[in-house]
Write a protein that holds these residues in place. Sequence first.
Motif, PDB file in Angstrom:
ATOM      1  N   LYS A  53      66.107  57.198  68.649  1.00  0.00           N
ATOM      2  CA  LYS A  53      65.996  56.096  69.598  1.00  0.00           C
ATOM      3  C   LYS A  53      65.380  54.860  68.957  1.00  0.00           C
ATOM      4  O   LYS A  53      64.437  54.942  68.194  1.00  0.00           O
ATOM      5  CB  LYS A  53      65.155  56.521  70.799  1.00  0.00           C
ATOM      6  N   SER A  54      65.930  53.718  69.300  1.00  0.00           N
ATOM      7  CA  SER A  54      65.420  52.447  68.812  1.00  0.00           C
ATOM      8  C   SER A  54      63.996  52.220  69.326  1.00  0.00           C
ATOM      9  O   SER A  54      63.651  52.634  70.425  1.00  0.00           O
ATOM     10  CB  SER A  54      66.325  51.311  69.297  1.00  0.00           C
ATOM     11  N   GLU A  55      63.203  51.540  68.536  1.00  0.00           N
ATOM     12  CA  GLU A  55      61.835  51.229  68.949  1.00  0.00           C
ATOM     13  C   GLU A  55      61.783  50.051  69.900  1.00  0.00           C
ATOM     14  O   GLU A  55      60.783  49.850  70.585  1.00  0.00           O
ATOM     15  CB  GLU A  55      60.979  50.935  67.721  1.00  0.00           C
ATOM     16  N   TYR A  62      70.331  55.293  66.304  1.00  0.00           N
ATOM     17  CA  TYR A  62      70.938  55.217  64.977  1.00  0.00           C
ATOM     18  C   TYR A  62      70.586  56.465  64.185  1.00  0.00           C
ATOM     19  O   TYR A  62      69.423  56.861  64.121  1.00  0.00           O
ATOM     20  CB  TYR A  62      70.466  53.976  64.220  1.00  0.00           C
ATOM     21  N   SER A  63      71.603  57.070  63.581  1.00  0.00           N
ATOM     22  CA  SER A  63      71.407  58.239  62.730  1.00  0.00           C
ATOM     23  C   SER A  63      71.591  57.821  61.273  1.00  0.00           C
ATOM     24  O   SER A  63      72.731  57.636  60.822  1.00  0.00           O
ATOM     25  CB  SER A  63      72.427  59.323  63.081  1.00  0.00           C
ATOM     26  N   VAL A  68      75.674  56.597  61.792  1.00  0.00           N
ATOM     27  CA  VAL A  68      76.403  56.453  63.055  1.00  0.00           C
ATOM     28  C   VAL A  68      75.477  55.824  64.093  1.00  0.00           C
ATOM     29  O   VAL A  68      74.325  56.225  64.239  1.00  0.00           O
ATOM     30  CB  VAL A  68      76.911  57.819  63.579  1.00  0.00           C
ATOM     31  N   TRP A  69      76.010  54.839  64.799  1.00  0.00           N
ATOM     32  CA  TRP A  69      75.311  54.174  65.893  1.00  0.00           C
ATOM     33  C   TRP A  69      75.823  54.741  67.210  1.00  0.00           C
ATOM     34  O   TRP A  69      77.032  54.901  67.386  1.00  0.00           O
ATOM     35  CB  TRP A  69      75.585  52.680  65.862  1.00  0.00           C
ATOM     36  N   ARG A 101      67.649  45.942  61.612  1.00  0.00           N
ATOM     37  CA  ARG A 101      66.429  46.731  61.385  1.00  0.00           C
ATOM     38  C   ARG A 101      66.616  47.881  60.402  1.00  0.00           C
ATOM     39  O   ARG A 101      65.641  48.436  59.923  1.00  0.00           O
ATOM     40  CB  ARG A 101      65.910  47.280  62.712  1.00  0.00           C
ATOM     41  N   VAL A 102      67.837  48.275  60.125  1.00  0.00           N
ATOM     42  CA  VAL A 102      68.051  49.439  59.274  1.00  0.00           C
ATOM     43  C   VAL A 102      69.054  49.134  58.169  1.00  0.00           C
ATOM     44  O   VAL A 102      69.780  48.156  58.231  1.00  0.00           O
ATOM     45  CB  VAL A 102      68.553  50.667  60.086  1.00  0.00           C
ATOM     46  N   ASP A 103      69.100  50.004  57.195  1.00  0.00           N
ATOM     47  CA  ASP A 103      70.037  49.865  56.090  1.00  0.00           C
ATOM     48  C   ASP A 103      71.279  50.683  56.412  1.00  0.00           C
ATOM     49  O   ASP A 103      71.359  51.867  56.104  1.00  0.00           O
ATOM     50  CB  ASP A 103      69.379  50.359  54.798  1.00  0.00           C
TER      51      ASP A 103
END
Length: 106
Positions: A53-55, A62-63, A68-69, A101-103
């Motif tokens: 879960k997103s903060e 996001y995994s 995968v979103w 927020r992520v790579d």
Amino acid sequence: MNTLFENVDIYKELILKQLHLLSPNIIVCCGGSSKIMKFIIEEFLKESPEKLKSETDNWIYYSPSNDVWVIDSYHMNPMGNSTDEDLYNNIMLYLWQGFNRVDSKI
């Protein structure tokens, strides 16, 4: 029991085979009181929704291990004062914030 939930249980193996064939990067789960989202994350991605879960928002998961979103959205029908464009823009805003927020390979 809800027909949607019954069909997810009945056709679980077929749904999973189709997901593996499609190998999606983004999955939008429309409706189903989060049952669809939980099915996708737990059964397809083999992970825990709480860990993905997103903060910053309640809709985006996001995994990193699968890249995968998963978007747990309500059905894309405008309600009240909103329009289709408002709904689209709102979901895309949260998705782009997540991308930043992520790579991710996406």
